[in-house]
Scaffold this motif. Structure first.
Motif, short mmCIF file in Angstrom:
data_model
loop_
_atom_site.label_atom_id
_atom_site.label_comp_id
_atom_site.label_asym_id
_atom_site.label_seq_id
_atom_site.Cartn_x
_atom_site.Cartn_y
_atom_site.Cartn_z
N GLU A 224 52.49 5.13 21.33
CA GLU A 224 53.24 5.52 20.04
C GLU A 224 53.78 4.33 19.15
N ARG A 225 53.70 2.91 19.75
CA ARG A 225 54.35 1.68 18.75
C ARG A 225 52.96 0.80 18.19
N ARG A 226 52.50 0.92 18.83
CA ARG A 226 50.86 1.19 18.09
C ARG A 226 50.49 2.31 17.22
N ARG A 227 50.83 3.80 17.39
CA ARG A 227 50.44 4.60 16.64
C ARG A 227 50.96 4.63 15.26
N LEU A 228 52.76 4.32 15.18
CA LEU A 228 52.62 4.03 14.13
C LEU A 228 53.10 3.12 13.22
N ARG A 229 52.60 2.15 13.59
CA ARG A 229 51.79 0.46 13.28
C ARG A 229 50.53 0.74 12.35
N GLU A 230 50.01 1.34 12.94
CA GLU A 230 48.51 1.87 12.53
C GLU A 230 48.76 3.25 11.51
N ALA A 231 49.31 4.21 11.92
CA ALA A 231 50.20 4.56 10.14
C ALA A 231 50.41 4.23 9.25
N GLY B 68 52.14 16.22 13.52
CA GLY B 68 51.31 15.22 14.93
C GLY B 68 50.54 13.99 13.94
N PRO B 69 50.23 13.07 15.44
CA PRO B 69 49.44 11.82 14.63
C PRO B 69 48.12 12.21 13.77
N ALA B 70 47.65 12.59 13.67
CA ALA B 70 46.16 12.65 12.75
C ALA B 70 47.45 13.45 11.27
N ALA B 71 48.04 14.13 11.11
CA ALA B 71 49.47 14.18 10.06
C ALA B 71 49.33 13.13 9.16
N ALA B 72 50.20 12.32 10.48
CA ALA B 72 51.25 11.12 9.45
C ALA B 72 50.28 10.53 9.44
N THR B 73 49.44 9.93 10.01
CA THR B 73 48.79 8.91 9.19
C THR B 73 47.54 9.55 8.22
N GLY B 74 47.52 10.39 8.24
CA GLY B 74 46.78 10.92 6.75
C GLY B 74 45.11 10.62 7.20
N ALA B 75 44.87 10.24 8.13
CA ALA B 75 43.23 9.30 8.34
C ALA B 75 42.48 10.18 9.26
N GLY B 76 43.26 11.27 10.28
CA GLY B 76 42.25 11.68 10.98
C GLY B 76 40.80 12.09 10.76
N PRO B 77 40.15 12.15 12.12
CA PRO B 77 38.69 12.38 11.66
C PRO B 77 38.99 13.99 11.66
N ALA B 78 37.14 14.19 11.06
CA ALA B 78 36.99 15.32 10.64
C ALA B 78 37.12 16.67 12.15
N VAL B 79 38.05 17.15 13.18
CA VAL B 79 37.79 17.35 14.41
C VAL B 79 38.67 18.58 14.87
#
Length: 427
Positions: A19-26, A107-118
């Motif tokens: 989760e630390r890595r995901r938050l940093r990349e977000a 979720g993670p995709a909504a937090a980043t705003g850059a998730g794939p179209a899946v």
């Protein structure tokens, strides 16, 4: 209590390494930027995100503040039984995620705003719905407060929460692992071993952000172990599907390197976004994107319809459907009941505990025997033998000559015929 201990206790607990890595990349922060802001090296930040080390003191406070999520999408802290129920419901599919409320939908995709179209991640089985087109992220509503527990409501026990997670995720996870390995027996064994490990570490798994993802990562790691090549039962993959289209996809998956195959399955099959896929495969996001593109190109050489697809979103949707159809068409073995998995995990834990106790007892006995038989003082070693010269010859009676023997014989014969006073008498 010292000042540093008080400051560290005031800092909120850090999330899991993934989760630390995901938050940093977000937040679009690189490892170099985080290292410069906290005052450490890039290798230190990488060790924090892989779980090898953890920050302390002032650096912990700076790191926690730097990767802290935005207040609008900050997850609500719930009690462990409720967290497990919501995480399990979120792993059931998009419908269950919508029923879990806005907090589960962000979720993670909504937090980043850059998730794939899946499509949304499905942990129980490969999703059947095609990926949705990418849309601009909307401002999420504030997370509602957790409902108050009714006085007469029964709390979920750890065994019931584990059984619920097992029932929702185990069958689909066996199909996913079969696509990863091409071996039905190994897929079932990997999932059962992963759940046995999860039950042994249930206090840690129960509070994880994604318990199903924790089990999935453990199952994939066990299934992809190179030591299975030495086992006769898992040395060769099972027979491929008989249908030509499914067989071409099956052969294309098994021809990919393990890391590329896992990346393709997580992204296009399970439906994880790119940062989550990179974190689970322990690779950087650009490296995961490169593996995904290479794997898609290799599969497209075997599947003409995938090569003729236009945009990457259409390729992802088509590959998503083909993987789901292949997983559902194959008859994979059904995993054991959850109670049997829990019992096996407890038996294995008891066996290892007894083995550890026996090993310690044996070590103590050997140590005591060594102390009892060891010398208590210094004993000088015996000098090696040396040849001694100048010693006089050995003395004593010499060998009798012939004349001496004749005289001895005559004396022994004349002894009985001597004077009477010299003859011994027996009485």
């Amino acid at each position: 209590m010292t000042r540093s201990t008080t400051d560290e206790a005031a800092v909120p607990p850090l999330p899991s390494p993934k989760e630390r890595r995901r938050l940093r990349e977000a937040k679009s922060l690189s490892e170099e930027e985080v290292a410069a802001a906290v005052g450490v090296t890039r290798a230190t930040v990488r060790s924090w995100e892989t779980g090898r080390t953890s920050p302390r003191g002032r650096k912990r406070a700076l790191y926690a503040e730097l990767i802290a999520p935005e207040p609008a999408v900050k997850p609500t802290v719930l009690k462990p039984p409720v967290v497990i129920a919501e995480a399990t419901a979120a792993g059931a599919g998009p419908a269950a995620a919508a029923a879990a409320g806005p907090a589960a939908a962000a979720g993670p995709a909504a937090a980043t705003g850059a998730g794939p179209a899946v499509a949304a991640p499905a942990v129980t089985d490969l999703p059947e719905a095609p990926p949705l087109p990418e849309a601009a992220p909307a401002d999420p509503a504030p997370a509602p407060a957790p409902p108050a527990e009714a006085p007469g409501e029964r709390r979920v026990s750890p065994a019931e929460a584990f059984d619920e997670l097992y029932a929702r995720t185990a069958p689909g996870l066996v199909r996913q692992t079969y696509l990863l390995t091409g071996r039905r027996a190994l897929a079932r064994e990997s999932v059962e071993r992963a759940f046995e490990l999860a039950w042994q570490r249930w206090p840690e798994v129960a509070v994880d952000r994604d318990p199903a993802g924790w089990v999935r990562a453990a199952a994939y790691e066990y299934a992809m172990s190179p030591w299975h090549r030495l086992r006769r039962t898992h040395r060769h993959p099972d027979a491929p599907p008989t249908e030509p289209g499914k067989r071409a996809l099956f052969d294309a998956l098994l021809d990919l390197p393990p890391a590329y195959r896992r990346t393709l399955l997580l992204y296009d099959g399970v439906g994880l976004d790119l940062p989550e896929t990179a974190a689970e495969t322990e690779a950087s996001t650009p490296a995961a994107a490169g593996r995904l593109m290479t794997a898609r190109a290799a599969v497209a050489e075997r599947l003409p319809e995938l090569a003729n697809a236009g945009s990457p979103a259409e390729q992802s949707a088509l590959l998503h459907d083909r993987l789901g159809g292949l997983a559902r068409a194959e008859h994979v073995p059904v995993p054991r009941p959850a109670r049997a998995v829990r019992t096996g995990s407890e038996s294995q834990a008891r066996l290892w505990t007894r083995a550890a106790v026996a090993g310690v007892a044996l070590l103590i006995a050997v140590t005591g025997l060594t102390l009892h038989t060891a010398p208590t003082h210094y004993e000088p070693p015996i000098s090696p033998p040396e040849r001694v010269g100048g010693v006089p010859p050995r003395g004593g009676p010499q060998k009798l000559t012939a004349q001496d023997l004749k005289l001895q014989k005559s004396l022994s014969e004349q002894l009985a015929h001597g004077p009477e006073r010299l003859v011994p008498q027996l009485k």
